[in-house]
Design an enzyme around this catalytic site. Structure first.
Site, PDB file in Angstrom:
ATOM      1  N   ARG A  85       1.700   3.520 -44.999  1.00 53.48           N
ATOM      2  CA  ARG A  85       3.113   3.595 -44.450  1.00 53.48           C
ATOM      3  C   ARG A  85       3.469   5.189 -44.883  1.00 53.48           C
ATOM      4  NH1 ARG A  85       3.708  -1.958 -45.432  1.00 53.48           N
ATOM      5  NH2 ARG A  85       3.536  -1.699 -47.675  1.00 53.48           N
ATOM      6  N   ASP A 139      -8.735   6.514 -46.112  1.00 51.05           N
ATOM      7  CA  ASP A 139      -8.392   5.315 -46.307  1.00 51.05           C
ATOM      8  C   ASP A 139      -9.463   4.297 -45.833  1.00 51.05           C
ATOM      9  OD1 ASP A 139      -5.187   3.676 -45.875  1.00 51.05           O
ATOM     10  OD2 ASP A 139      -7.202   2.695 -45.664  1.00 51.05           O
ATOM     11  N   CYS A 182       2.865  10.743 -55.871  1.00 50.56           N
ATOM     12  CA  CYS A 182       3.942  10.198 -55.773  1.00 50.56           C
ATOM     13  C   CYS A 182       3.868   8.710 -55.569  1.00 50.56           C
ATOM     14  CB  CYS A 182       4.989  10.891 -54.660  1.00 50.56           C
ATOM     15  SG  CYS A 182       5.459  12.629 -55.040  1.00 50.56           S
ATOM     16  N   ALA A 183       2.798   8.086 -56.012  1.00 59.42           N
ATOM     17  CA  ALA A 183       2.456   6.655 -55.429  1.00 59.42           C
ATOM     18  C   ALA A 183       2.562   6.056 -56.920  1.00 59.42           C
ATOM     19  CB  ALA A 183       0.858   6.687 -54.966  1.00 59.42           C
ATOM     20  N   ARG A 184       1.561   5.992 -57.757  1.00 60.05           N
ATOM     21  CA  ARG A 184       1.396   5.428 -59.221  1.00 60.05           C
ATOM     22  C   ARG A 184       0.879   6.033 -59.994  1.00 60.05           C
ATOM     23  NH1 ARG A 184       5.050   3.050 -57.638  1.00 60.05           N
ATOM     24  NH2 ARG A 184       5.760   0.721 -57.956  1.00 60.05           N
ATOM     25  N   ASP A 238       5.612  12.374 -59.572  1.00 56.57           N
ATOM     26  CA  ASP A 238       6.635  11.874 -59.816  1.00 56.57           C
ATOM     27  C   ASP A 238       6.523  10.377 -60.517  1.00 56.57           C
ATOM     28  OD1 ASP A 238       8.557   9.451 -57.614  1.00 56.57           O
ATOM     29  OD2 ASP A 238       9.382  10.998 -58.895  1.00 56.57           O
ATOM     30  N   GLU A 272       5.401   5.112 -68.235  1.00 58.06           N
ATOM     31  CA  GLU A 272       6.776   5.188 -67.916  1.00 58.06           C
ATOM     32  C   GLU A 272       7.931   4.609 -68.471  1.00 58.06           C
ATOM     33  OE1 GLU A 272       7.359   4.861 -63.550  1.00 58.06           O
ATOM     34  OE2 GLU A 272       5.854   6.324 -63.143  1.00 58.06           O
ATOM     35  N   HIS A 317      10.268   9.410 -61.230  1.00 60.50           N
ATOM     36  CA  HIS A 317      10.118   8.201 -60.152  1.00 60.50           C
ATOM     37  C   HIS A 317      11.053   8.414 -59.301  1.00 60.50           C
ATOM     38  CE1 HIS A 317       7.558   4.492 -60.024  1.00 60.50           C
ATOM     39  NE2 HIS A 317       7.978   4.766 -58.812  1.00 60.50           N
ATOM     40  N   LEU A 318      11.344   9.213 -58.813  1.00 64.49           N
ATOM     41  CA  LEU A 318      12.538   9.332 -57.686  1.00 64.49           C
ATOM     42  C   LEU A 318      11.994   9.216 -56.326  1.00 64.49           C
ATOM     43  CD1 LEU A 318      14.400  12.718 -59.110  1.00 64.49           C
ATOM     44  CD2 LEU A 318      14.815  10.291 -59.559  1.00 64.49           C
ATOM     45  N   GLY A 319      10.706   8.701 -55.941  1.00 67.26           N
ATOM     46  CA  GLY A 319      10.329   8.840 -54.449  1.00 67.26           C
ATOM     47  C   GLY A 319      11.381   7.949 -53.794  1.00 67.26           C
ATOM     48  N   ALA A 320      11.568   6.860 -54.582  1.00 63.89           N
ATOM     49  CA  ALA A 320      12.695   5.861 -53.544  1.00 63.89           C
ATOM     50  C   ALA A 320      14.116   6.101 -53.882  1.00 63.89           C
ATOM     51  CB  ALA A 320      12.174   4.646 -53.620  1.00 63.89           C
TER      52      ALA A 320
HETATM   53  N1  LIG Z   1       7.307   7.214 -56.140  1.00 63.27           N
HETATM   54  C1  LIG Z   1       7.812   5.961 -55.727  1.00 63.27           C
HETATM   55  O1  LIG Z   1       9.253   5.990 -56.005  1.00 63.27           O
HETATM   56  C2  LIG Z   1       7.095   5.157 -54.697  1.00 63.27           C
HETATM   57  C3  LIG Z   1       8.074   4.595 -53.463  1.00 63.27           C
HETATM   58  C4  LIG Z   1       7.371   3.787 -52.442  1.00 63.27           C
HETATM   59  C5  LIG Z   1       5.916   3.598 -52.915  1.00 63.27           C
HETATM   60  N2  LIG Z   1       5.177   4.145 -54.006  1.00 63.27           N
HETATM   61  C6  LIG Z   1       3.879   3.938 -54.252  1.00 63.27           C
HETATM   62  O2  LIG Z   1       3.139   4.269 -53.057  1.00 63.27           O
HETATM   63  C7  LIG Z   1       2.101   3.505 -52.770  1.00 63.27           C
HETATM   64  C8  LIG Z   1       1.899   3.532 -51.048  1.00 63.27           C
HETATM   65  O3  LIG Z   1       2.978   2.930 -50.561  1.00 63.27           O
HETATM   66  P1  LIG Z   1       2.980   2.706 -49.237  1.00 63.27           P
HETATM   67  O4  LIG Z   1       4.128   1.912 -48.662  1.00 63.27           O
HETATM   68  O5  LIG Z   1       2.324   3.602 -48.251  1.00 63.27           O
HETATM   69  O6  LIG Z   1       1.862   1.240 -49.157  1.00 63.27           O
HETATM   70  P2  LIG Z   1       0.639   1.105 -48.051  1.00 63.27           P
HETATM   71  O7  LIG Z   1       0.193  -0.438 -48.366  1.00 63.27           O
HETATM   72  O8  LIG Z   1       1.631   0.912 -46.817  1.00 63.27           O
HETATM   73  O9  LIG Z   1      -0.417   1.939 -47.781  1.00 63.27           O
HETATM   74  C9  LIG Z   1      -1.367   1.992 -49.171  1.00 63.27           C
HETATM   75  C10 LIG Z   1      -2.434   2.436 -48.334  1.00 63.27           C
HETATM   76  O10 LIG Z   1      -3.502   2.756 -49.246  1.00 63.27           O
HETATM   77  C11 LIG Z   1      -4.852   2.479 -48.661  1.00 63.27           C
HETATM   78  N3  LIG Z   1      -5.861   2.124 -50.011  1.00 63.27           N
HETATM   79  C12 LIG Z   1      -5.856   1.130 -50.610  1.00 63.27           C
HETATM   80  N4  LIG Z   1      -7.056   1.106 -51.619  1.00 63.27           N
HETATM   81  C13 LIG Z   1      -7.524   2.434 -51.329  1.00 63.27           C
HETATM   82  C14 LIG Z   1      -8.361   3.328 -51.830  1.00 63.27           C
HETATM   83  N5  LIG Z   1      -9.378   2.842 -52.752  1.00 63.27           N
HETATM   84  N6  LIG Z   1      -8.743   4.560 -51.308  1.00 63.27           N
HETATM   85  C15 LIG Z   1      -7.890   4.865 -50.232  1.00 63.27           C
HETATM   86  N7  LIG Z   1      -7.056   4.319 -49.665  1.00 63.27           N
HETATM   87  C16 LIG Z   1      -6.625   3.047 -50.170  1.00 63.27           C
HETATM   88  C17 LIG Z   1      -4.509   1.085 -47.975  1.00 63.27           C
HETATM   89  O11 LIG Z   1      -5.842   0.927 -46.971  1.00 63.27           O
HETATM   90  C18 LIG Z   1      -3.227   1.403 -47.450  1.00 63.27           C
HETATM   91  O12 LIG Z   1      -3.410   1.967 -46.108  1.00 63.27           O
HETATM   92  C19 LIG Z   1       2.568   1.849 -53.257  1.00 63.27           C
HETATM   93  O13 LIG Z   1       1.691   1.090 -53.660  1.00 63.27           O
HETATM   94  C20 LIG Z   1       3.615   2.378 -54.428  1.00 63.27           C
HETATM   95  O14 LIG Z   1       2.826   2.105 -55.515  1.00 63.27           O
HETATM   96  C21 LIG Z   1       5.747   4.913 -54.809  1.00 63.27           C
HETATM   97  O1  LIG Z   2      12.453   1.235 -57.221  1.00 63.26           O
HETATM   98  C1  LIG Z   2      12.123   2.548 -57.516  1.00 63.26           C
HETATM   99  O2  LIG Z   2      12.730   3.400 -57.682  1.00 63.26           O
HETATM  100  C2  LIG Z   2      10.661   2.698 -57.246  1.00 63.26           C
HETATM  101  C3  LIG Z   2       9.863   2.003 -56.239  1.00 63.26           C
HETATM  102  C4  LIG Z   2       8.589   2.515 -55.640  1.00 63.26           C
HETATM  103  O3  LIG Z   2       7.763   2.727 -56.847  1.00 63.26           O
HETATM  104  C5  LIG Z   2       7.939   1.362 -55.034  1.00 63.26           C
HETATM  105  O4  LIG Z   2       6.589   1.188 -55.240  1.00 63.26           O
HETATM  106  O5  LIG Z   2       8.488   0.974 -53.951  1.00 63.26           O
END
Ligand SMILES: NC(=O)c1ccc[n+]([C@@H]2O[C@H](COP(=O)([O-])OP(=O)(O)OC[C@H]3O[C@@H](n4cnc5c(N)ncnc54)[C@H](O)[C@@H]3O)[C@@H](O)[C@H]2O)c1
Ligand SMILES: O=C(O)CC[C@@H](O)C(=O)O
Length: 526
Positions: free
Chosen positions: A151, A171, A230-232, A256, A261, A279-282
């Site tokens: 997404r 991916d 900005c993922a994990r 982020d 943390e 961790h401000l992404g959301a």
């Molecule tokens: N910084 C924030 O505040 C924040 C906010 C929302 C999400 N996130 C993080 O971002 C991540 C992604 O969110 P999303 O909604 O896009 O999730 P999502 O599930 O829509 O997308 C994750 C993608 O990663 C792919 N994937 C899984 N393992 C993989 C690998 N080894 N190599 C390559 N691709 C791989 C999956 O196929 C999937 O398409 C979440 O898991 C969450 O940890 C962080």
């Molecule tokens: O709640 C938050 O602020 C972070 C959430 C985000 O890391 C997520 O994985 O959706």
């Protein structure tokens, strides 16, 4: 009254539906210590969190009443999913609500990294006027490598394309067709690493993705590469990143999220090339309202026994399939319960066969419900969330079969149970206008409503047997509502199925077992 405990800050507008629900009591307590959380969760029917609360196995064990854990966001790495599943607790998240916010934050970090905006800000407000030190680079015609095109990765790619960047994406589930559709180039991880000017990761944190970007990856990157997370925290190995910055390989990093943390004073912060946000992404009004509305609604559905979606520890069931299977759900559980009560000995195998129109559908959800019915006779706290887990934990082999041929019924569900001392097979059908019926017990044809108090009697076919059974029931003041008799051969083995008006007392079972034509008597309560 359902008690919902909320332990991270959620948008009040988002949880309005919970606050207004007459059957819900909302307890909002944030910044709890682990000890306080263990105390508060004891009385909660549902727990709502963001990313700060750590829902450990200990917390889940303390939550004796928990039916649902709701994650107001995407990542569920702060929740012990196996522990929740083992307890039959549904874990739901809000996977869509913060996608745009996080993609926008990532893009803001990308531009900040390219143009040294935080560094320029810090220098200027300190009274400097340094226009040479912060020379940056354009995004135009540069290559952005995205690892994880889900997404957020997808939304980010749209923004990068608008800035005329070339986007490479890796991916494992990305198809060439989808890549072309969204205007990115499908690449291997190695190609993303070797060819990108900017690399950003958007995967969940899993054992496969932990330290996916490691020292070896940094060594294969372009000199002057810039990286973003900005993922994990943990997808990028922070120690390897520090080394790559020190060696001059990495020109900048925007973070982020962090392996720990809050990160405190992280060694990476000593590098002027590193920019960071907490961790401000959301963290936008829109994202927080979206995720709170989504997850609060899901939790409310679960507490009220209504259909829900976005379960992390349950396979999602398309609405159309849910509608198709709904009429069979009650029967499935009753059949499972009947079969396990009718079986004798220690459970070893459960084989579920679907025939007729059912054989054409995805019947896994029904198998889960049947398994719940079967295991409920042996275990407490079983539901369709933990039934497969509990079966596996106890070494019970579960098999699902599809049988295309029909047996005069438009569909059939057959449950075969093997124990350490024998086996039994129960076949059921949903009869138009009559509802669920058991139509076979082993090889005997019957017509039994799987409800109420039943007596299954396996006996020798002999004149007077039915009369003697009837007399003994009468002597024990147990009235027969319905009766079925089935036999293989005259004078051979046979069964009686009696639907009686009240629970069968132990003394009655013992009296029946005294009859020499009786092989086995089983009381079944549904
Ligand atoms: N910084 C924030 O505040 C924040 C906010 C929302 C999400 N996130 C993080 O971002 C991540 C992604 O969110 P999303 O909604 O896009 O999730 P999502 O599930 O829509 O997308 C994750 C993608 O990663 C792919 N994937 C899984 N393992 C993989 C690998 N080894 N190599 C390559 N691709 C791989 C999956 O196929 C999937 O398409 C979440 O898991 C969450 O940890 C962080
Ligand atoms: O709640 C938050 O602020 C972070 C959430 C985000 O890391 C997520 O994985 O959706």
């Amino acid at each position: 009254m359902h008690r919902v405990l909320i332990t991270d800050p959620l948008s009040n507008h988002g949880i309005e539906q919970l606050l207004q629900a007459e059957d819900v009591e909302v307890i909002q307590k944030t910044d709890l210590t682990p000890e306080q959380l263990l105390e508060e969760v004891k009385e909660a029917d549902a727990l709502l969190v963001r990313s700060q609360t750590q829902v450990t196995a200990e917390v889940i064990a303390a939550g004796k009443r928990l039916q649902a854990i709701g994650r107001a966001g995407v990542g569920v790495d702060n929740i012990d999913i196996p522990a929740a599943t083992s307890r039959g607790i549904v874990v739901v998240n809000a996977p869509d609500g913060n996608t745009v916010s996080t993609a926008e934050h990532t893009f803001a970090m990308l531009i900040s990294l390219a143009r040294n905006i935080p560094q320029g800000y810090r220098s200027t407000v300190q009274g400097e006027w340094n226009r040479k030190q912060f020379v940056g680079v354009e995004l135009n015609k540069k290559t952005l490598g995205i690892v994880g095109l889900g997404r957020i990765g997808t939304e980010l790619s749209k923004r990068a394309r608008a800035f005329h960047m070339k986007v490479l994406a890796f991916d494992p589930y990305l198809t060439q067709e989808r890549a072309q559709k969204i205007g990115v180039t499908q690449a291997t991880l190695d190609e993303v690493i070797a060819q990108s000017d900017f690399i950003t990761v958007h995967t969940p944190l899993t054992k496969e993705t932990r330290h996916l970007i490691n020292r070896d990856a940094f060594n294969r990157m372009k000199d002057g590469v810039r990286v973003i997370n900005c993922a994990r925290g943990g997808i990028i190995d922070e120690e390897a990143l520090a080394e790559a910055i020190r060696k001059g390989k990495v020109a900048g990093a925007a973070l982020d999220v962090f392996e720990t943390e809050p990160p405190g004073h992280h060694p990476l912060f000593d590098f002027p090339q590193v920019i960071a946000t907490p961790h401000l992404g959301a963290s936008t009004r829109e994202a927080q309202e979206n995720v709170a509305i989504d997850v609060a609604g899901e939790v409310l559905h679960i507490l009220r026994g209504e259909p829900f979606k976005n379960a992390v520890n349950l396979p999602s069931i398309p609405a159309e399939l849910q509608e198709k299977l709904r009429p069979y759900q009650t029967m499935a559980e009753k059949l499972g319960s009947f079969a396990s009560q009718a079986a004798e000995g220690a459970l070893q195998e459960v084989t579920v066969s679907f025939s007729g129109e059912l054989a054409e559908w995805d019947t896994a959800p029904l198998t889960r419900i049947i398994l719940k019915g079967v295991l409920s006779h042996y275990l407490s706290d079983v539901n369709y969330v933990n039934a497969p887990h509990l079966a596996k934990e106890r070494g019970v082999k579960v098999t699902e079969q599809k049988i295309s041929k029909r047996h005069g019924f438009t569909h059939l569900i057959r449950i075969h149970i093997a124990t350490d001392t024998g086996e039994i097979a129960i076949t059921g059908a949903l009869l138009n206008g009559l509802g669920p019926r058991i139509v076979r017990i082993d090889e005997y044809s019957v017509d039994v409503e799987p409800a109420g108090h039943q007596l299954l009697i396996q006996h020798h076919d002999r004149p007077g047997a039915i009369g003697r059974v009837g007399t003994i029931l009468g002597d024990h003041d147990v009235n027969i509502a319905a009766m079925q008799v089935g036999r293989r051969d005259i004078g051979g083995r046979a069964i009686m199925m009696l639907h009686v008006d009240k629970a069968v007392p132990e003394a009655l079972l013992e009296a029946l077992e005294q009859l020499d034509e009786i092989h086995r008597v089983t009381a079944i309560d549904l």
